[in-house]
Design an enzyme around this catalytic site. Structure first.
Site: not given
Length: 293
Positions: A111-113
């Protein structure tokens, strides 16, 4: 999980699990290091004879779950390919994550949050806290608002027995502009590695904070102090082979998880063929590691 109708989810754990580092170490020892990307992009859905909608997505996810759960150490669903189908796509992702629970195959949600303050708290609530509605065994995080901005996520993951993989040196050419910039005496990427190493220092058998380093080129990082896993995308269709993984990550003391998606998924939609492609690639990775040693 099923492609039609409402499907009952497994109960969300109400308490913390065993630490992610321990669970990952056990999964890799049992199934090998390969992490299979679950990337249902439109072209792949078409190749599988599926419609590019939530129903096709659900069949795709069902097939991957049937083929891979209990046969590989980890899978990496790419959240964007589920999000593009709206709320029904997110529901498929939730069911996929729930379906992996208890199979021995860990989920790494890509998700690369990353954000600051209360917004990072919100991401921690969504993905990392005990009982998180989109809780995976681990998620990817972006540190480019400062590694310290990730603290709510790091703390929530530790409390819940989950893991995180922090982007350090990605394989896209544009990443170098930021990742190879200097901060003091080291690159930004190396500073991220060092911060991740500090998080896992002294944890046995493996810390819960890992990093993401692309496999398609020499990374130029000192990974020797990292007591955490390294997620290594780029294997297969993106150009890196098992020998490249073995060579470029030989100094890693922790666990290396080479990730491949298209090179495995193109064997579908037959579950047996899909599983066979994953197991064959996992065997190649292990053989390359032995030969490099």
């Amino acid at each position: 999980m099923s492609s039609g109708g409402h499907v009952a989810r497994e109960p969300v754990p109400a308490s913390a699990q065993a630490p992610f580092g321990r669970r990952l170490t056990d999964a890799v020892a049992r199934y090998g290091p390969l992490c299979v990307g679950i990337d249902p992009h439109p072209g792949l859905l078409a190749d599988w004879g599926l419609p590019d909608d939530a129903d096709g997505l659900a069949v795709f996810a069902d097939t991957c779950l049937s083929a891979l759960a209990g046969h590989v150490s980890s899978v990496k669903p790419q959240s964007a390919f589920f999000e593009r189908h709206g709320s029904r796509g997110i529901a498929v992702l939730e069911r996929l994550l729930a379906g992996l629970t208890g199979t021995g195959t860990l989920s790494v949600l890509d998700v690369k949050r990353g954000d600051i303050g209360s917004t990072m708290d919100g991401y921690a609530d969504a993905y990392l806290r005990v009982g998180a509605p989109l809780g995976a065994d681990a998620v990817t995080l972006s540190p480019y608002l400062g590694f310290g901005s990730l603290r709510p996520g790091l703390d929530a993951a530790a409390e819940a027995g989950r893991g995180v993989f922090v982007l350090a040196r990605t394989s896209n050419p544009e990443g170098a502009q930021v990742q190879l910039a200097r901060t003091g005496e080291v690159s930004v990427a190396q500073a991220i590695v060092d911060a991740a190493a500090a998080e896992g220092a002294g944890t046995s058998p493996l810390g819960q904070v890992g990093i993401v380093v692309g496999a398609t080129a020499e990374h130029g990082l000192d990974l020797s102090a990292l007591n955490g896993p390294v997620l290594v995308p780029g294997l297969g269709a993106q150009g890196a082979g098992p020998a490249d993984i073995a060579s470029r990550f030989r100094e890693v003391g922790g666990t290396v998880l080479p990730a491949a998606a298209r090179s495995v998924l193109r064997a579908g939609p037959d579950p047996s063929a899909l599983r066979g492609a994953a197991l064959a690639l996992s065997d190649e990775i292990e053989a390359a590691g032995r030969n490099a040693g």
